[in-house]
Design an enzyme around this catalytic site. Structure first.
Site, PDB file in Angstrom:
ATOM      1  N   SER A  82       0.806  -1.217   0.000  1.00  0.00           N
ATOM      2  CA  SER A  82       0.000   0.000   0.000  1.00  0.00           C
ATOM      3  C   SER A  82       0.839   1.267   0.000  1.00  0.00           C
ATOM      4  CB  SER A  82      -0.933  -0.005   1.210  1.00  0.00           C
ATOM      5  OG  SER A  82      -0.202  -0.297   2.364  1.00  0.00           O
ATOM      6  N   THR A 198      -1.803   3.842   4.467  1.00  0.00           N
ATOM      7  CA  THR A 198      -0.897   4.927   4.114  1.00  0.00           C
ATOM      8  C   THR A 198       0.026   5.076   5.291  1.00  0.00           C
ATOM      9  OG1 THR A 198      -2.530   6.102   2.816  1.00  0.00           O
ATOM     10  CG2 THR A 198      -0.864   7.450   3.904  1.00  0.00           C
ATOM     11  N   THR A 216       1.795   7.044   0.033  1.00  0.00           N
ATOM     12  CA  THR A 216       0.892   5.917  -0.220  1.00  0.00           C
ATOM     13  C   THR A 216       0.829   5.580  -1.702  1.00  0.00           C
ATOM     14  OG1 THR A 216      -1.358   5.116   0.223  1.00  0.00           O
ATOM     15  CG2 THR A 216      -1.175   7.347  -0.592  1.00  0.00           C
ATOM     16  N   ARG A 226      -6.909   8.897 -10.213  1.00  0.00           N
ATOM     17  CA  ARG A 226      -7.486   9.202  -8.896  1.00  0.00           C
ATOM     18  C   ARG A 226      -6.384   9.641  -7.922  1.00  0.00           C
ATOM     19  NH1 ARG A 226      -6.763   7.306  -3.315  1.00  0.00           N
ATOM     20  NH2 ARG A 226      -8.723   7.530  -2.242  1.00  0.00           N
ATOM     21  N   VAL A 227      -6.656  10.716  -7.223  1.00  0.00           N
ATOM     22  CA  VAL A 227      -5.737  11.179  -6.181  1.00  0.00           C
ATOM     23  C   VAL A 227      -6.504  11.167  -4.867  1.00  0.00           C
ATOM     24  CG1 VAL A 227      -4.462  13.184  -5.326  1.00  0.00           C
ATOM     25  CG2 VAL A 227      -4.349  12.578  -7.751  1.00  0.00           C
ATOM     26  N   GLY A 228      -5.892  10.640  -3.842  1.00  0.00           N
ATOM     27  CA  GLY A 228      -6.552  10.573  -2.540  1.00  0.00           C
ATOM     28  C   GLY A 228      -6.210  11.762  -1.665  1.00  0.00           C
ATOM     29  N   ASP A 229      -6.396  11.581  -0.390  1.00  0.00           N
ATOM     30  CA  ASP A 229      -6.130  12.658   0.565  1.00  0.00           C
ATOM     31  C   ASP A 229      -4.637  12.837   0.857  1.00  0.00           C
ATOM     32  OD1 ASP A 229      -6.198  10.062   1.751  1.00  0.00           O
ATOM     33  OD2 ASP A 229      -6.179  10.980   3.735  1.00  0.00           O
ATOM     34  N   THR A 249      -5.312   8.254   7.540  1.00  0.00           N
ATOM     35  CA  THR A 249      -5.281   7.089   6.679  1.00  0.00           C
ATOM     36  C   THR A 249      -6.725   6.601   6.518  1.00  0.00           C
ATOM     37  OG1 THR A 249      -4.354   4.876   6.356  1.00  0.00           O
ATOM     38  CG2 THR A 249      -4.859   5.505   8.606  1.00  0.00           C
ATOM     39  N   GLY A 250      -6.964   5.893   5.444  1.00  0.00           N
ATOM     40  CA  GLY A 250      -8.317   5.428   5.200  1.00  0.00           C
ATOM     41  C   GLY A 250      -8.851   5.970   3.897  1.00  0.00           C
ATOM     42  N   GLY A 252      -9.667   8.134   1.397  1.00  0.00           N
ATOM     43  CA  GLY A 252      -9.229   9.514   1.263  1.00  0.00           C
ATOM     44  C   GLY A 252     -10.323  10.486   0.872  1.00  0.00           C
TER      45      GLY A 252
END
Ligand code: ASP
Length: 337
Positions: A82, A198, A216, A226-229, A249-250, A252
């Site tokens: 991850s 993350t 991450t 796609r971009v997360g937090d 984490t989680g 995003g």
């Protein structure tokens, strides 16, 4: 996936700080240790990362160097699916990485959707230190990295490629998170792996300065692009050297919608302990979308200027690691549900 060490009780007293904004935190329910230096990070694999960060911190080094060195450990670990090398790819089979970093002056650097580079955190630091920008993405981030001496590598390991090919059979995108009670949660990823994790890390050095890092490969089998937090300053991570730092984490998307890490730091500014601030941010997520909150995992960690720390998550199953002069532990985050 990573060794869990015995939980050890916190010991020692917090160092005295004259920082005015933190006087309100004296009656803390957050853990206090022999405050400086200290490093905290997400998940149990944070313990190995903390050890690398500690090598910097114990000799009086800068928190910024500590967090970069610390999170580089899972980035280079191919068995960690991850983060960094060996991360699960997106639905097109491409490993795309997100990372950000902040120093004690509030400087920030970030990369998103970066491919082929094992250490996105070091590219993020270079963006912070060598460009007039905060964030570089995709092809531009890769070009910048290559121009600055980073090596182009294949990050897709045979194990992650196998998991992706297995996933392609159904191609169902389910943000399965690390949740102990799986009644409400869908099944794990092919191969029994969780679709989570993350590394977010916050350190307070011997000089009393804070820095943070977050890195991450994002949600497994996400849409390409796609971009997360995690690379979003204030969402996946935030540091204010007067107050403290936080990381998330989680899933995003839910963290971005409440600008989670910034919120945690601002709540500490208003007098909440790290623990209370993390809890309030998690509750905010649950209030906004109670149904979704029951199905996903989100966890926050926070460390304030006095070396007090805390964490909170939606579901049981979130762990975080702490290293100081008194402790070298993995703790379970308290959970809402
Ligand atoms: N927050 C990360 C993301 O949404 C994933 C994770 O922490 O597991 O990309």
């Amino acid at each position: 996936m990573i060794n869990r060490r015995k939980f050890v009780k916190a010991a020692g007293l917090a160092a005295v700080s004259s920082t005015y904004v933190l006087d309100a935190l004296a009656k803390s329910d957050s853990k206090k240790v022999n405050a400086k230096p200290i490093v905290i990070s997400t998940w149990d694999f944070g313990q190995a990362a903390n050890a690398a960060a500690w090598d910097v911190l114990k000799t009086g080094g800068r928190a910024l160097d500590a967090v970069e060195k610390g999170v580089s450990v899972p980035e280079a670990d191919p068995s960690n699916q991850s983060v960094g090398l060996g991360g699960f790819p997106d639905r097109d089979g491409r490993v795309t990485l997100d990372a950000c970093i902040m120093d004690e002056h509030g400087n920030a650097g970030s990369v998103a959707a970066l491919e082929h580079i094992v250490h996105p955190i070091s590219v993020a630091r270079m963006v912070m230190e060598k460009t007039p920008h905060v964030m570089l993405v995709g092809e531009g981030a890769l070009q910048f990295a290559l121009k600055n001496g980073f090596k182009k590598e294949n990050l897709l390991t045979p194990e992650s490629e196998k998991a992706w090919k297995e996933w392609l059979k159904t191609s169902k995108y389910e943000p399965v998170m690390n949740i102990e009670n799986r009644k409400a949660a869908p099944k794990k990823l092919p191969g029994g792996k969780d679709n989570h994790d993350t590394i977010g890390m916050i350190a307070l050095d011997a000089n009393g300065n804070l820095s943070g890092a977050c890195t991450t490969s994002g949600m497994a089998f996400k849409m390409h692009g796609r971009v997360g937090d995690s690379p979003i300053i204030g969402a996946g991570m935030f540091v204010d050297n007067e107050i403290g730092g936080a990381a998330a984490t989680g899933v995003g998307e839910e963290v971005i919608k409440i600008v989670g890490s910034f919120l945690v730091v601002e709540l500490m500014r208003q007098g909440r302990t790290p623990q209370q601030a993390c809890q309030e941010a998690v509750e905010r997520i649950a209030k906004r979308d109670p149904k979704k909150a029951k199905e996903v995992q989100i966890g926050f960690i926070a460390l304030n200027k006095r070396g007090e720390y805390g964490a909170y998550c939606l579901q049981a199953g979130f762990t975080y690691a702490v290293k100081s002069n008194d402790e070298d532990i993995v703790l379970k985050g308290k959970n809402l549900f």
